[in-house]
Every structure is written in C-alpha cells, then in structure tokens.
Write an enzyme that holds these catalytic residues in place. Sequence first.
Site, mmCIF file in Angstrom:
data_model
loop_
_atom_site.group_PDB
_atom_site.id
_atom_site.type_symbol
_atom_site.label_atom_id
_atom_site.label_comp_id
_atom_site.label_asym_id
_atom_site.label_seq_id
_atom_site.Cartn_x
_atom_site.Cartn_y
_atom_site.Cartn_z
ATOM 1 N N CYS A 300 -24.741 -1.734 -25.961
ATOM 2 C CA CYS A 300 -23.307 -1.398 -25.989
ATOM 3 C C CYS A 300 -22.662 -1.652 -27.356
ATOM 4 O O CYS A 300 -21.997 -0.783 -27.924
ATOM 5 C CB CYS A 300 -22.569 -2.156 -24.891
ATOM 6 S SG CYS A 300 -22.523 -3.956 -25.066
ATOM 7 N N HIS A 348 -19.502 -6.763 -22.708
ATOM 8 C CA HIS A 348 -19.692 -5.310 -22.732
ATOM 9 C C HIS A 348 -18.538 -4.666 -23.489
ATOM 10 O O HIS A 348 -17.411 -5.180 -23.506
ATOM 11 C CB HIS A 348 -19.770 -4.748 -21.313
ATOM 12 C CG HIS A 348 -20.163 -3.301 -21.285
ATOM 13 N ND1 HIS A 348 -21.408 -2.858 -21.667
ATOM 14 C CD2 HIS A 348 -19.466 -2.172 -20.959
ATOM 15 C CE1 HIS A 348 -21.476 -1.550 -21.560
ATOM 16 N NE2 HIS A 348 -20.302 -1.105 -21.131
ATOM 17 N N HIS A 360 -19.916 4.859 -23.675
ATOM 18 C CA HIS A 360 -20.565 3.553 -23.786
ATOM 19 C C HIS A 360 -22.029 3.643 -23.413
ATOM 20 O O HIS A 360 -22.480 4.622 -22.809
ATOM 21 C CB HIS A 360 -19.845 2.510 -22.921
ATOM 22 C CG HIS A 360 -20.018 2.687 -21.445
ATOM 23 N ND1 HIS A 360 -20.060 1.628 -20.556
ATOM 24 C CD2 HIS A 360 -20.146 3.808 -20.672
ATOM 25 C CE1 HIS A 360 -20.196 2.085 -19.317
ATOM 26 N NE2 HIS A 360 -20.253 3.378 -19.358
#
Length: 388
Positions: A300, A348, A360
């Site tokens: 990420c 994240h 993402h």
Amino acid sequence: MASHRKSRPAGTRVAGIRTPALATAALTSVALLSQTANASPSTDDKPSLEEVEKKVDDLYRQAESATEKYNAAKEKTAKQRKRVDTLLDDVAQRTQKLNDAREELGRNAAAQYRTGASAPDTATFLLADTPQDYFDQTQLMDRMTGRQKESVDDYFTQQSATMKKRQEAAQSLETLTKSQNDLRTAKSTVQKKLADARELLSKLTAEEKARLAAIEKRKEEEAARKAAELARQQEAAERRRQEAAQQQESQDSSSDSSSSDSSASDSSYATKAEKALAFARSQVGKPYVWGATGPDSYDCSGLTQAAWKAAGVDIPRVTYDQVNAGTTVSVSSAQPGDLVFFYDDITHVGLYIGNGMMIHAPKPGAYVREESIFYDGESSIHSVVRPA
C-alpha cells in the site's frame, strides 16, 4: 377455576412434555438453530463462516501492520549498512595514515642509528606500551628534534582519530545487527500471518466460499453507497464554495489578489495530483506484494510513495511517516491526490481519486484497484493528508 381447564390430549412424551404443540415448537427451534449454525460455533469447535471471515480480515490487517514494520526496518537497515560501509572505509584510510606515521618514526630512528645520533627517542617511543607511557617521558621529549616531534605528534593524531572511528564503526555495526534482527522478526511475522489466513481459507467448502463471496459483495455495495453519498456532499459543498466566492468577488474587488493566490495554489496541487493519479491508474491490476515498491508489484505505502514520486514529490516509505508528510484535512474536504489512512495503528493507505473512491494496493492475494474509501467501514478511516 378447575371448570375452565381443558383436558390434555394424549401424545408422545418429548423431554417430559406430553403436549404435541410444545413438542412441535421444540422441534422447530432445533431446526432454526441448525439453520443458524454458521453464525455461532458448532459442537465440534469448527468456527462459523462469520468468525472465519473476521479472523482472516484480522490476519491480513496484522500482516499489513507487520509489513509496515518490515518496511521501516528495511529502510533503517539500508541506511545503517551505508553508514557502516562509510565508517569502515574511513577506518581503513585512517589506519593507512597511522601506518605511514609509524613508518616515518621508524625512518627517523634508523637515520639516528646510521648517523650515530645519541637521542634514542624514536626507538623508545616505538617500544612504549601506550602513547601515554611515552608522553610521560618528558625528558626524552625535550631532547627530540623538531622533525621527530612532528612525526610523533602526527602519529598520535592519527592514532586518536583511528581509534575514535573504530569505536563509531563498532557501535554502528551493533545497531546494524539489531536492525537486521528486527527485519527478520517482521518478515517472519508477515509470513506467519499470511500462512494462518491461507490455512483458514483452505478449510472452507465450496459452498462456504460462495457465501463468503456474497458477504464481501454486500460489504462492497454498502461501501459504494457511502462513497456516492460522500460524492454528493462534496459536490454540494463545492457549489456553495463557488457561489460564496462569486458573491464575495462581486462585493469586494480587492479580493482579486487573495483569490488569485488561492486559485494558483489549488491549481499547483491539482497539477501534481493529476500526475500522481495518472501513475496510480497505470498500476491498476498489478499484484499486492508485501514490501514491494514497484514496478511490477506494490504494497500500500509503496504504491502511494511511487505515485507521488512520479509527480515530483518525495514522501516517506512507510505509512507511519507518510501520515505526517503533509496537511491533515477532513474526509469531506478530501481532494484527488490526497492520502487516505486507515485504522488506529495507521497500517494502510490509499490515494483518493474523488467521489469517495481511491486507488490502493489492498492486501495479499489482491491487485491494485479502485475501491470505495469505506471498503472496511467508515470507522476504519484514520485521517486524510494532503502531501503537497
């Protein structure tokens, strides 16, 4: 009262109850419990489907958290290794200078011997146990020639500097060893969490996997609904902002300068954000791989760092640092290009593209994709940061 009682009809005893109606109700309850067996643990300790889903999600999150720790340890290890290499090179160069100084002292001693000079200073120095032992012999120092003193001073200077650098190198090596241990621990943790998740999923039947996919589908639909709602709110807020700006401009012509500055700033950010988003979109479909920074795969924070680097903006490697690399704004004020962070431990991150959506790298086994920022519920959003 007795005259109002109804006689009991005959029936088969079920758990000590003769009434057929109650027996039927009991059997119905058993059937209902059987239908909801997947919502609660069964007698054989097999977890329910909902429990499996939650456990798998938790394991993926823990793996992502460990991944960010791995990324941080990897970055620290690389920097520390570079520092150690630099220090060791410096130590080698200083050691050579120290050897050169020692040879100079030897040449002076040999010259004294050949010429019959009476001053045994250099030889005495070379035989001394420590530099301090020699310095304590002040009478010998007094009899030294100027050239000899320069040689000794140079030797001591080189020796002191070399010892200092050796100590720094030793400390850096110790730090490097710790960083390498942290790196191995984080890597092991990631691998363990992913293995546990795969094991849980492997135990599901085809029917359970289909039902799990249906649950995920419902979550996606709810996330999309919230994204659409946010998009409507942002559109309404933008209309109000434009109307207010037009009213202010018509009322006060002096606002032209400040309006121009603000517009220029917004335009500059939008230009950079457009480049970052163009890069991110070109990565859609590439696999999530923990610790990866491209070009074939990403995790990420590796994706968001690479996207903004394509726009000429350097942001840190890991989520813990990226969250501090800009200005925090509200979710309702998010603009394309902003970084959206998730969970209390900030493990994240995604790149906002507008209309409640982001690009993402979701998790192991998934691919870079566009998805609602509400993919794991509204409460999972930690913050939104504008990096440039």
